[in-house]
Scaffold this motif. Structure first.
Motif, PDB file in Angstrom:
ATOM      1  N   VAL A   1      45.565   7.197  -4.614  1.00  0.00           N
ATOM      2  CA  VAL A   1      46.700   7.930  -4.687  1.00  0.00           C
ATOM      3  C   VAL A   1      46.619   9.153  -5.497  1.00  0.00           C
ATOM      4  CG1 VAL A   1      49.301   7.928  -5.342  1.00  0.00           C
ATOM      5  CG2 VAL A   1      48.072   5.671  -4.483  1.00  0.00           C
ATOM      6  N   ALA A   2      46.872  10.235  -4.932  1.00  0.00           N
ATOM      7  CA  ALA A   2      46.689  11.683  -5.449  1.00  0.00           C
ATOM      8  C   ALA A   2      48.089  11.865  -6.202  1.00  0.00           C
ATOM      9  CB  ALA A   2      46.278  12.700  -4.358  1.00  0.00           C
ATOM     10  N   GLY A   3      49.226  11.557  -5.671  1.00  0.00           N
ATOM     11  CA  GLY A   3      50.330  11.696  -6.591  1.00  0.00           C
ATOM     12  C   GLY A   3      51.629  11.005  -5.712  1.00  0.00           C
ATOM     13  N   VAL A   4      52.685  10.917  -6.267  1.00  0.00           N
ATOM     14  CA  VAL A   4      53.773  10.421  -5.869  1.00  0.00           C
ATOM     15  C   VAL A   4      55.088  10.898  -5.880  1.00  0.00           C
ATOM     16  CG1 VAL A   4      52.836   7.921  -6.449  1.00  0.00           C
ATOM     17  CG2 VAL A   4      54.157   9.056  -8.065  1.00  0.00           C
ATOM     18  N   VAL A   5      55.740  10.592  -4.937  1.00  0.00           N
ATOM     19  CA  VAL A   5      57.398  11.364  -4.874  1.00  0.00           C
ATOM     20  C   VAL A   5      58.313  10.223  -4.828  1.00  0.00           C
ATOM     21  CG1 VAL A   5      58.987  12.970  -3.587  1.00  0.00           C
ATOM     22  CG2 VAL A   5      56.326  13.322  -3.815  1.00  0.00           C
ATOM     23  N   GLU A   6      59.289  10.163  -5.883  1.00  0.00           N
ATOM     24  CA  GLU A   6      60.238   8.917  -5.906  1.00  0.00           C
ATOM     25  C   GLU A   6      61.511   9.667  -5.431  1.00  0.00           C
ATOM     26  OE1 GLU A   6      60.062   6.904  -9.457  1.00  0.00           O
ATOM     27  OE2 GLU A   6      57.820   6.975  -9.728  1.00  0.00           O
ATOM     28  N   LEU A   7      62.012   9.163  -4.485  1.00  0.00           N
ATOM     29  CA  LEU A   7      63.372   9.594  -3.764  1.00  0.00           C
ATOM     30  C   LEU A   7      64.294   8.616  -4.191  1.00  0.00           C
ATOM     31  CD1 LEU A   7      62.259  10.778  -0.317  1.00  0.00           C
ATOM     32  CD2 LEU A   7      62.654  12.271  -2.359  1.00  0.00           C
ATOM     33  N   ALA A   8      65.241   9.313  -5.201  1.00  0.00           N
ATOM     34  CA  ALA A   8      66.249   8.232  -5.675  1.00  0.00           C
ATOM     35  C   ALA A   8      65.828   6.658  -5.965  1.00  0.00           C
ATOM     36  CB  ALA A   8      67.434   8.077  -4.433  1.00  0.00           C
ATOM     37  N   PRO A   9      64.849   6.673  -6.919  1.00  0.00           N
ATOM     38  CA  PRO A   9      64.192   5.487  -6.939  1.00  0.00           C
ATOM     39  C   PRO A   9      64.905   4.580  -7.948  1.00  0.00           C
ATOM     40  CG  PRO A   9      63.310   7.042  -8.456  1.00  0.00           C
ATOM     41  CD  PRO A   9      64.325   7.839  -7.685  1.00  0.00           C
ATOM     42  N   PHE A  10      64.389   3.213  -7.474  1.00  0.00           N
ATOM     43  CA  PHE A  10      64.795   2.080  -8.260  1.00  0.00           C
ATOM     44  C   PHE A  10      63.247   1.830  -9.009  1.00  0.00           C
ATOM     45  CE2 PHE A  10      68.910   1.769  -6.299  1.00  0.00           C
ATOM     46  CZ  PHE A  10      69.840   1.305  -7.283  1.00  0.00           C
ATOM     47  N   THR A  11      63.115   2.080 -10.208  1.00  0.00           N
ATOM     48  CA  THR A  11      61.541   2.159 -10.901  1.00  0.00           C
ATOM     49  C   THR A  11      61.776   1.557 -12.171  1.00  0.00           C
ATOM     50  OG1 THR A  11      61.241   4.293  -9.531  1.00  0.00           O
ATOM     51  CG2 THR A  11      59.548   3.428 -10.907  1.00  0.00           C
TER      52      THR A  11
END
Length: 280
Positions: free
Chosen positions: A111-121
């Motif tokens: 995984v080079a990077g992550v984009v979290e859209l409106a995330p439940f994290t």
């Protein structure tokens, strides 16, 4: 063209198009890979190999799984990256925002990077102050009734709030979604996902070593203060790993509701994160 990937517990449906560094798109609960119908073609045109996945229990993936947690979905995403050849940037919406976080922490080589859209994290709490926000109060009520009753009608009433403005194909989207959720096992998957805790994702936030972009919409009914939630997610990451972006007027589905604004954030992040990655 739909492809199938066999993993422990079932099969996952996905499509892939384009050449270039790999970007994997993962939707949220009660949806399908069609959620990225306005974004995926433009990422392909920008020079990326784009894989859009139907999460377990959704779309054309198999219906009955023993586990619908973010950890389980993270395993599916990593299996797909291994199959296609990574590393990849993982883009996850809502529940899948938590899943991409886990995947990046567990396998930074993939995984080079992550984009979290409106995330439940991270673990959620509700205060009396939150309940004074009518948009949030209505959204949580409609989600709770969807889960309690297994009701497509209540789910669509939630979507009515979650999309403050609608795409041009809104009526067709609702029809497709209703047909999908009435197929065997699909509403069960939505309910299981909705009841799963994001605590497993929260435990991995501090372990991230790859860059992360967290995107919030100002009118998202899932939080009383969407910007504050996004900022709290980034604050739990190591210093310098994450950044917050807020889209004015977006609800819980910025990639479907406002694809131009979402792409304006995605494309610079992808360019910087995947610079130097070989073309496939």
């Amino acid at each position: 063209m739909t492809h199938q990937l066999s993993v422990d517990g079932g099969t996952l449906a996905y499509d892939v198009a384009g050449t270039g560094p790999l970007v994997v798109l993962a939707h949220g609960m009660g949806d399908s890979r069609a959620a990225y119908r306005f974004v995926a073609p433009r990422l392909v045109a920008a020079g990326y190999r784009v894989a859009s996945l139907d999460l377990r229990g959704c779309g054309e993936s198999s219906a009955d799984w023993p586990d619908y947690s973010r950890t389980a979905v993270a395993g599916d995403l990593l299996a797909l990256v291994r199959h296609l050849g990574g590393p990849a940037v993982l883009v996850g919406h809502s529940l899948a925002g938590g899943a991409v976080t886990i995947a990046a922490a567990q396998a930074p080589d993939l995984v080079a990077g992550v984009v979290e859209l409106a995330p439940f994290t991270r673990r959620q709490t509700t205060s009396l102050r939150d309940l004074r926000v009518a948009r949030y109060r209505r959204g949580m009520t409609r989600l709770a009734l969807t889960a309690a009753l297994g009701s497509v009608t209540w789910w669509h009433w939630y979507l009515d709030l979650a999309y403050p403005t609608r795409p041009a194909d809104w009526a067709e989207h609702l029809r497709r979604n209703a047909d999908e959720l009435r197929r065997p096992g699909r509403m069960r998957a939505l309910r299981r996902m909705g009841s799963s805790s994001p605590a497993d994702a929260g435990e991995h936030l501090g372990r991230l070593t790859r860059p992360a972009l967290v995107v919030a919409g100002t009118l998202d009914p899932d939080w009383a203060d969407p910007r504050a939630e996004a900022e709290a997610v980034v604050a739990a990451m190591p210093d310098g790993i994450g950044q917050v972006a807020v889209i004015e007027g977006a609800g819980h589905y910025p990639h479907t509701q406002l694809p131009d604004e979402t792409l304006a954030l995605l494309l610079p992040f992808l360019a910087s994160t995947l610079a130097g990655q070989p073309r496939a």
